[in-house]
Design an enzyme around this catalytic site. Structure first.
Site, short mmCIF file in Angstrom:
data_model
loop_
_atom_site.label_atom_id
_atom_site.label_comp_id
_atom_site.label_asym_id
_atom_site.label_seq_id
_atom_site.Cartn_x
_atom_site.Cartn_y
_atom_site.Cartn_z
N CYS A 13 0.81 -1.15 0.06
CA CYS A 13 -0.25 -0.18 -0.08
C CYS A 13 0.92 1.19 -0.04
O CYS A 13 1.42 1.83 1.09
CB CYS A 13 -1.05 0.02 1.21
SG CYS A 13 -1.88 1.63 1.60
N CYS A 72 -0.55 4.33 2.25
CA CYS A 72 -0.14 3.87 3.66
C CYS A 72 1.18 3.95 4.06
O CYS A 72 1.67 4.53 5.27
CB CYS A 72 -0.63 2.72 3.97
SG CYS A 72 -2.24 2.03 3.25
N ASP A 73 2.11 3.51 3.58
CA ASP A 73 3.53 3.47 3.81
C ASP A 73 4.58 4.32 2.98
O ASP A 73 5.57 4.36 3.33
CB ASP A 73 4.06 1.87 3.58
CG ASP A 73 3.11 0.92 4.49
OD1 ASP A 73 2.44 1.50 5.47
OD2 ASP A 73 2.86 -0.15 4.17
#
Ligand code: NAP
Length: 325
Positions: free
Chosen positions: A135, A138-139
């Protein structure tokens, strides 16, 4: 014993397909619940920028998801954050089993989407969260000004590479063929991005590290040559797998788990419909997921009407009700 909650339509999955189904169910004046295990929006909510949803030039996945959730709620849909472990059908009731409650519907729409496919190579699981991610939204921020790699050649790999390239020092995209699968516009952008270099015809054989990701063992599929590439992060975008395991054969699926429907989104089980990425379909886009959700809700509405009519029809063998005008 968990309590049982009853609705006209139970929608399992709160991505774009599920939220659209809820919107249409609400407008048909049906009571509807959306059961979502993570966050409303599904794949959309972890997409940074969306620029192919008709009528909206550009929108963040987060904002689009929020509007869709609000819109579904404004027509009466209830959104419950709960993971469903099983679906049962009893006396025509379709029951979604959660840990908090049982959700019983006259009709049910399965819109559970999918999750990232794994490469299944040594080190992938071990370094997940320590350099390996599925992701970018997200990261990605953890890899600011670092060297990262992305594997895959579809729309997801290309789109997320463009997003990640804005923050990292260098991005290497590893693809197993000499041609991308993703859309031409994304290909053009990736190929002209100075921060992205491509390793063609290559597969990642192993994720190598020492408590923290250090690099990837690559093999060129044409020459057989092996190479070690240093990298701080690996983002894997090699397609996804449908979330249909919990159905345990309740409805017909393809060998790889996609739910088979007709054009009205009807599955092999009467009164149960499927919509969006979990469904066997030729194209997986937000707009097709929304379309599936609308079709499924309208078909579910007709099914509920027919069932009500059927239930109230006097049997051919019973006497006519006296007060029937
Ligand atoms: P996808 O289209 O199935 O592409 C998966 C990619 O990963 C392919 O390039 C494939 O290579 C590669 N791959 C698969 N298994 C691999 C393995 N074991 N090792 C190395 N490479 C492997 O999946 P996706 O990109 O996640 O997209 C899923 C669906 O969502 C698609 O329908 C896509 O169009 C849609 N989507 C659309 C957008 C958008 O419109 N902006 C954005 C994201 C996703 P090959 O090409 O050699 O098979």
């Amino acid at each position: 014993m968990p309590e049982t909650k009853s609705y006209d339509v139970v929608i399992v999955g709160g991505g774009v397909a599920g939220l659209t189904a809820a919107l249409y169910a609400g407008r048909a004046r049906l009571s509807a619940v959306v059961l979502e295990k993570m966050a409303a929006g599904g794949q959309a909510v972890i997409t940074e920028l969306i620029e192919n949803y008709p009528g909206i030039k550009t929108v963040t996945g987060h904002d689009l998801s929020q509007v869709m959730e609000d819109q579904a709620k404004s027509f009466g849909a209830e959104i419950v954050f709960e993971e469903i472990s099983e679906i049962r059908v009893e006396n025509r009731k379709k029951i979604a089993i959660g840990s908090e409650a049982l959700y019983e519907g006259k009709a049910m729409i399965l819109a559970t989407g999918g999750e990232p496919r794994k490469l299944g190579i040594p080190g992938e699981t071990e370094y997940r969260g320590r350099g390996v991610s599925y992701c970018a939204v997200c990261d990605g921020a953890f890899f600011r000004d670092k060297r990262i790699s992305v594997v895959g050649g579809g729309d997801s790999a290309l789109q997320e590479s463009l997003y990640l390239a804005r923050m990292v020092e260098k991005l290497t995209l590893v693809h197993r063929r000499d041609q991308f699968r993703g859309s031409k516009i994304l290909q053009d952008r990736v190929l002209s991005n100075a921060r992205i270099s491509i390793v063609w015809n290559s597969v990642v054989e192993e994720v190598v590290g020492n408590h923290k990701l250090q690099g990837l063992q690559l093999t060129n599929r044409q020459t057989g040559a092996k190479d070690f590439m240093e990298t701080d992060g690996l983002f894997i975008y090699v397609g996804f797998e449908p979330n249909s395991g919990f159905l345990q054969g309740l409805v017909d699926t393809t060998a790889d788990g996609y739910i088979i429907t007709d054009e009205k989104m009807q599955t092999s089980m009467p009164g149960i419909y499927a919509a969006g990425d979990v469904r066997k379909c030729p194209i997986r886009q937000l707009v097709t997921a929304a379309s599936d959700g609308a079709v499924a809700a309208v078909t579910a509405e007709k099914y509920i009407e027919e069932q009500a009519h059927f239930s109230f029809q006097p049997s051919a063998f019973s006497s006519q009700p006296k007060n029937l005008l």
